[in-house]
Design a protein around this motif. Sequence first.
Motif, PDB file in Angstrom:
ATOM      1  N   SER A 174     -16.378  -3.327   8.788  1.00  8.83           N
ATOM      2  CA  SER A 174     -16.660  -2.909   7.427  1.00  8.83           C
ATOM      3  C   SER A 174     -15.662  -3.510   6.436  1.00  8.83           C
ATOM      4  O   SER A 174     -16.037  -4.030   5.383  1.00  8.83           O
ATOM      5  CB  SER A 174     -16.644  -1.383   7.360  1.00  8.83           C
ATOM      6  N   MET A 175     -14.399  -3.472   6.822  1.00  4.41           N
ATOM      7  CA  MET A 175     -13.360  -4.068   5.980  1.00  4.41           C
ATOM      8  C   MET A 175     -13.596  -5.555   5.770  1.00  4.41           C
ATOM      9  O   MET A 175     -13.419  -6.090   4.686  1.00  4.41           O
ATOM     10  CB  MET A 175     -11.995  -3.920   6.664  1.00  4.41           C
ATOM     11  N   ALA A 176     -13.995  -6.223   6.870  1.00  4.31           N
ATOM     12  CA  ALA A 176     -14.144  -7.680   6.799  1.00  4.31           C
ATOM     13  C   ALA A 176     -15.366  -8.086   5.976  1.00  4.31           C
ATOM     14  O   ALA A 176     -15.429  -9.192   5.459  1.00  4.31           O
ATOM     15  CB  ALA A 176     -14.233  -8.271   8.205  1.00  4.31           C
ATOM     16  N   ILE A 177     -16.349  -7.209   5.870  1.00  9.58           N
ATOM     17  CA  ILE A 177     -17.488  -7.537   5.005  1.00  9.58           C
ATOM     18  C   ILE A 177     -17.079  -7.338   3.550  1.00  9.58           C
ATOM     19  O   ILE A 177     -17.482  -8.098   2.664  1.00  9.58           O
ATOM     20  CB  ILE A 177     -18.729  -6.690   5.374  1.00  9.58           C
ATOM     21  N   GLY A 178     -16.262  -6.340   3.331  1.00  5.51           N
ATOM     22  CA  GLY A 178     -15.663  -6.183   2.006  1.00  5.51           C
ATOM     23  C   GLY A 178     -16.618  -5.733   0.912  1.00  5.51           C
ATOM     24  O   GLY A 178     -16.436  -6.073  -0.249  1.00  5.51           O
ATOM     25  N   ALA A 179     -17.662  -4.992   1.279  1.00  4.39           N
ATOM     26  CA  ALA A 179     -18.587  -4.524   0.245  1.00  4.39           C
ATOM     27  C   ALA A 179     -18.756  -3.008   0.327  1.00  4.39           C
ATOM     28  O   ALA A 179     -19.760  -2.462  -0.126  1.00  4.39           O
ATOM     29  CB  ALA A 179     -19.928  -5.220   0.395  1.00  4.39           C
ATOM     30  N   GLY A 180     -17.808  -2.353   0.944  1.00  2.00           N
ATOM     31  CA  GLY A 180     -17.862  -0.897   1.007  1.00  2.00           C
ATOM     32  C   GLY A 180     -18.541  -0.380   2.258  1.00  2.00           C
ATOM     33  O   GLY A 180     -19.293  -1.094   2.919  1.00  2.00           O
ATOM     34  N   GLU A 181     -18.248   0.873   2.566  1.00  2.33           N
ATOM     35  CA  GLU A 181     -18.722   1.513   3.786  1.00  2.33           C
ATOM     36  C   GLU A 181     -20.257   1.669   3.800  1.00  2.33           C
ATOM     37  O   GLU A 181     -20.902   1.469   4.819  1.00  2.33           O
ATOM     38  CB  GLU A 181     -18.032   2.889   3.870  1.00  2.33           C
TER      39      GLU A 181
ATOM     40  N   SER B  80     -10.195 -19.213  -4.722  1.00  4.61           N
ATOM     41  CA  SER B  80     -11.061 -18.404  -5.573  1.00  4.61           C
ATOM     42  C   SER B  80     -12.365 -18.123  -4.867  1.00  4.61           C
ATOM     43  O   SER B  80     -12.678 -18.708  -3.836  1.00  4.61           O
ATOM     44  CB  SER B  80     -11.367 -19.157  -6.864  1.00  4.61           C
ATOM     45  N   ARG B  81     -13.135 -17.211  -5.467  1.00  2.14           N
ATOM     46  CA  ARG B  81     -14.455 -16.886  -4.978  1.00  2.14           C
ATOM     47  C   ARG B  81     -15.346 -18.131  -4.984  1.00  2.14           C
ATOM     48  O   ARG B  81     -16.099 -18.387  -4.069  1.00  2.14           O
ATOM     49  CB  ARG B  81     -15.019 -15.857  -5.957  1.00  2.14           C
TER      50      ARG B  81
ATOM     51  N   THR C 125     -14.860 -20.112  10.692  1.00  2.00           N
ATOM     52  CA  THR C 125     -13.617 -20.632  10.113  1.00  2.00           C
ATOM     53  C   THR C 125     -13.553 -20.379   8.610  1.00  2.00           C
ATOM     54  O   THR C 125     -12.483 -20.129   8.069  1.00  2.00           O
ATOM     55  CB  THR C 125     -13.523 -22.148  10.340  1.00  2.00           C
ATOM     56  N   TYR C 126     -14.722 -20.473   7.951  1.00  6.58           N
ATOM     57  CA  TYR C 126     -14.724 -20.283   6.499  1.00  6.58           C
ATOM     58  C   TYR C 126     -14.344 -18.855   6.156  1.00  6.58           C
ATOM     59  O   TYR C 126     -13.659 -18.599   5.184  1.00  6.58           O
ATOM     60  CB  TYR C 126     -16.097 -20.620   5.913  1.00  6.58           C
ATOM     61  N   GLY C 127     -14.820 -17.926   6.981  1.00  7.48           N
ATOM     62  CA  GLY C 127     -14.461 -16.529   6.762  1.00  7.48           C
ATOM     63  C   GLY C 127     -12.964 -16.327   6.932  1.00  7.48           C
ATOM     64  O   GLY C 127     -12.347 -15.521   6.252  1.00  7.48           O
ATOM     65  N   ALA C 128     -12.406 -17.110   7.865  1.00  9.93           N
ATOM     66  CA  ALA C 128     -10.984 -16.946   8.159  1.00  9.93           C
ATOM     67  C   ALA C 128     -10.108 -17.234   6.947  1.00  9.93           C
ATOM     68  O   ALA C 128      -9.003 -16.722   6.838  1.00  9.93           O
ATOM     69  CB  ALA C 128     -10.588 -17.842   9.328  1.00  9.93           C
ATOM     70  N   TYR C 129     -10.624 -18.051   6.027  1.00 11.69           N
ATOM     71  CA  TYR C 129      -9.827 -18.379   4.842  1.00 11.69           C
ATOM     72  C   TYR C 129     -10.169 -17.505   3.641  1.00 11.69           C
ATOM     73  O   TYR C 129      -9.739 -17.765   2.535  1.00 11.69           O
ATOM     74  CB  TYR C 129     -10.054 -19.833   4.420  1.00 11.69           C
ATOM     75  N   MET C 130     -11.037 -16.512   3.859  1.00 13.98           N
ATOM     76  CA  MET C 130     -11.510 -15.744   2.714  1.00 13.98           C
ATOM     77  C   MET C 130     -10.487 -14.696   2.295  1.00 13.98           C
ATOM     78  O   MET C 130     -10.012 -13.928   3.125  1.00 13.98           O
ATOM     79  CB  MET C 130     -12.804 -15.044   3.115  1.00 13.98           C
ATOM     80  N   PRO C 131     -10.136 -14.651   1.012  1.00 18.81           N
ATOM     81  CA  PRO C 131      -9.188 -13.637   0.564  1.00 18.81           C
ATOM     82  C   PRO C 131      -9.712 -12.230   0.856  1.00 18.81           C
ATOM     83  O   PRO C 131     -10.918 -12.026   0.949  1.00 18.81           O
ATOM     84  CB  PRO C 131      -9.101 -13.863  -0.941  1.00 18.81           C
ATOM     85  N   ASP C 132      -8.804 -11.286   0.979  1.00 19.50           N
ATOM     86  CA  ASP C 132      -9.193  -9.940   1.405  1.00 19.50           C
ATOM     87  C   ASP C 132     -10.046  -9.181   0.396  1.00 19.50           C
ATOM     88  O   ASP C 132     -10.778  -8.289   0.750  1.00 19.50           O
ATOM     89  CB  ASP C 132      -7.931  -9.116   1.714  1.00 19.50           C
TER      90      ASP C 132
END
Length: 458
Positions: free
Chosen positions: A423-430, A21-22, A251-258
Amino acid sequence: MRHGAVEGMQDMSEVVERWGSRRAFIIAVTGAAVGLGNIWRFPWMTGENGGAAFLMLYVVFLVLLGLPVMIAEIMIGRAGRRTPIQALTHLARDAGKSRHWGWLGLFCGVTLFFILSFYSVVSGWSIEYLVDALSGHFASQSPQEIGSAFDAFLASPGRVLFNHTLFLFLTMSVVALGVGGGLERLNNLLMPLLYLLLVLLVGYAFTTSGFTAALAWLFMPDLSALTPMAIFNAMGHAFFTLAVGAGALMTYGAYMPDDQSLPRAVVTVAILDVAVALMAGIAIFSIVFSQNMAPDSGPGLMFVTLPIAFADLPGGALWLGAFFVLLLLATWTSSINLAEPMVAMLGSLGMARWLAAVLIGVGVWLMGLPSALSFSIWSDVRPFGDMTLFDLATTLPIDIMLPIGGLLIAFFAAWVMEGTRASMAIGAGERFYRHWRAVVRWVSIPLLVVVLVGFFLS
Ligand code: TRP
């Protein structure tokens, strides 16, 4: 979960597991961020660098450097989904850039190595204080006696080394066994108690005669205190307290859901992190001013003020004991965060996890000797000016290596990596991505260069 993921990394394939979860992501990153930096080093640095002026600088650096670079670091991990060295190599190759970026991962590992070496020593001080607190040692002592007991403790190499060894053993065991997830759950349960205890301490501080002086010291800047050293310390501390600049959050980012937005999570962590530091600062400086102590009394500040405060309260020994238990839990999760990437990096070279943990543990223990003995048998060793070995062991990794690592991570994220991927990996829009990139390119990176160059020239 960690363990499985790490096994996945050994064959260079992507991490496939994700946080549930978040909240789980935020809790894990907070576990890394909240530690000695907030409760021990923040008051020490603030006291040494003129109070509010330092706090102001620190907040500015946190916003302009800490947060943007934290996003960069976690984003790299999320896009690369591997250990720092592999993530950087892989992302650079995909963008058609030099694979030598992998060296940055190694530099990060060296930084983590240095940080953990003094971190373990100071966490060891907390073990000593936990035992002293529970044995009711401080209850009958005057503030002066409490102060000199700290110096006497540091002057005895055997006790300091014993605690350093014990703490490091506890840290490396968790990493070797891959049970960090379990500790994180425990931490998740108990950290709210630490926050509660800090709120109580601030309540107590309110009743002391030093409370208003403490608020003035923390919030009314004396601009003449804005020395080059204060600027430099505040910058390093902004990275240190957020656990940023050494790839440890990758590493923490690596486990972050898309489907999660990184910026929101990061801001939540930073607010919690600052809140803990401020509460500790208010409590500690209230005691400083009500006891007529010096705010710039160095790395012992927390260790001499808090026992005085608790000695004043009913059931103080128990409260003080509880405080050190919770502080130790917080530093334990932070030190696991420091150790884990190093072990994972050795693991990705094919080394067994337990062996990697033993090797790193022995190395860190040896590297901790200068910090541990800096107040006793090596107190006269001053290779640069009047800096003690302990000053060097903290300044080099925090104030120099973390900002350099942060600079390179920021540069990689904003100039080297492929834009759409980032941009995708930040996940907050372009749109957010563009703003963030502009801040990193034109504010964070130049600011970092200016302060670093300024320091080396001064
Ligand atoms: N942020 C932690 C603290 O304030 C220390 C820490 C944990 C850290 N992991 C890190 C610092 C990684 C730099 C890099 O105590």
